[in-house]
Design a protein around this motif. Structure first.
Motif, short mmCIF file in Angstrom:
data_model
loop_
_atom_site.label_atom_id
_atom_site.label_comp_id
_atom_site.label_asym_id
_atom_site.label_seq_id
_atom_site.Cartn_x
_atom_site.Cartn_y
_atom_site.Cartn_z
N GLY A 1 0.45 -1.36 0.04
CA GLY A 1 -0.17 0.32 0.03
C GLY A 1 0.90 1.09 -0.32
O GLY A 1 0.12 2.77 -0.18
N ALA A 2 2.24 1.26 -0.73
CA ALA A 2 2.84 2.75 -0.72
C ALA A 2 3.99 2.24 -1.83
O ALA A 2 5.45 2.52 -1.33
N LEU A 3 3.21 1.74 -3.22
CA LEU A 3 3.95 2.28 -4.21
C LEU A 3 5.20 3.64 -4.44
O LEU A 3 6.65 3.52 -4.58
N ALA A 4 4.66 4.65 -5.02
CA ALA A 4 5.22 5.64 -4.61
C ALA A 4 6.40 5.81 -3.77
O ALA A 4 7.66 6.03 -3.77
N TYR A 5 5.88 5.92 -2.12
CA TYR A 5 7.13 5.92 -1.18
C TYR A 5 8.52 4.54 -1.17
O TYR A 5 9.53 4.91 -0.96
N SER A 6 7.53 3.98 -1.38
CA SER A 6 8.90 2.73 -1.52
C SER A 6 9.36 2.20 -2.53
O SER A 6 10.71 2.67 -2.10
#
Length: 244
Positions: free
Chosen positions: A148-153
């Motif tokens: 649930g944290a594609l861009a952050y990851s």
């Protein structure tokens, strides 16, 4: 306190609150002067006032080269630049299909471009000071998949690689570059979690507690200090064992 940072000047981005603010307090207590860069002017100025003459606040957008130049100039006016913490970042958790190009680019600009600009900006000043230490704050989301944290990851994985590449480039210049990978830390950033999400994260931590900003800050101080003088390109995890 040991006074191990006496005569040192350290620039901290995202320094107005959370991990950055705790790092600033610990550094000042150990003799450093700190420059706090942040967009949160009211909180940043209040913290600088609390810390006294050893602290200066500057409004800084890490995506703007001019703001980096101003922050570095302020640090040098205090006696040089010996350390920098790339702490500023954003966290807007969305899955792949919930993430649009605008949100992805926003993460890239703050979390990745900002750190790139910062590393480039501080090198000449650190060379003039005889060397220095850069600490990049990544995340355990930069070590493994984070739901649930594609861009952050994506940006935290990128920062991990940038750290290692910069460590190789800057070692001959006497500048060390290391990354810190916090797991869940009890700061403003994780207030987006629901109580259920917080409970799930807590259940995944072998040490049985959510981390505190002090847990990360003490590792950052170690990497800024001469105690880590033979470390560069390292990645230190601070997550209570959650990524084991």
């Amino acid at each position: 306190m040991s006074g191990r940072f006496q005569g040192r000047v350290v620039l901290i981005t995202g320094g107005a609150r959370g991990q950055g603010a705790v790092e600033a307090r610990l550094l000042v207590a150990e003799g450093a002067q700190v420059v706090l860069g942040d967009l949160l002017e009211e909180e940043g100025r209040a913290l600088a006032g609390e810390l006294g003459p050893a602290a200066r606040f500057i409004r800084q957008d890490v995506t703007r080269e001019a703001d980096w130049q101003a922050a570095v100039a302020l640090a040098e006016s205090l006696g040089g630049l010996h350390g920098m913490v790339n702490n500023a970042g954003i966290y807007v958790p969305r899955t792949l299909m919930q993430t649009d190009a605008e949100l992805f680019e926003r993460h890239m600009r703050v979390n990745q471009l900002g750190c790139f600009l910062g590393m480039r900006a501080v090198v000449p000043a650190m060379e003039r000071a005889g060397g220095g230490s850069i600490v990049n704050i990544s995340s355990t989301a930069g070590l493994r998949g984070s739901p649930g944290a594609l861009a952050y990851s994506a940006t935290k994985w990128a920062l991990r690689g940038m750290t290692k590449a910069a460590a190789v480039d800057l070692a001959p210049r006497g500048i060390r570059v290391n990354s810190v990978h916090p797991g869940p830390i009890d700061t403003e950033m994780v207030k987006v979690w629901t109580n259920e999400q917080r409970a799930v994260r807590l259940s995944q931590i072998p040490m049985g507690r959510i981390g505190q900003a002090e847990d990360v800050a003490r590792v950052v101080l170690f990497l800024l200090s001469e105690e880590s003088a033979y470390m560069t390109g390292a990645e230190l995890t601070v997550d209570g064992g959650a990524s084991l």
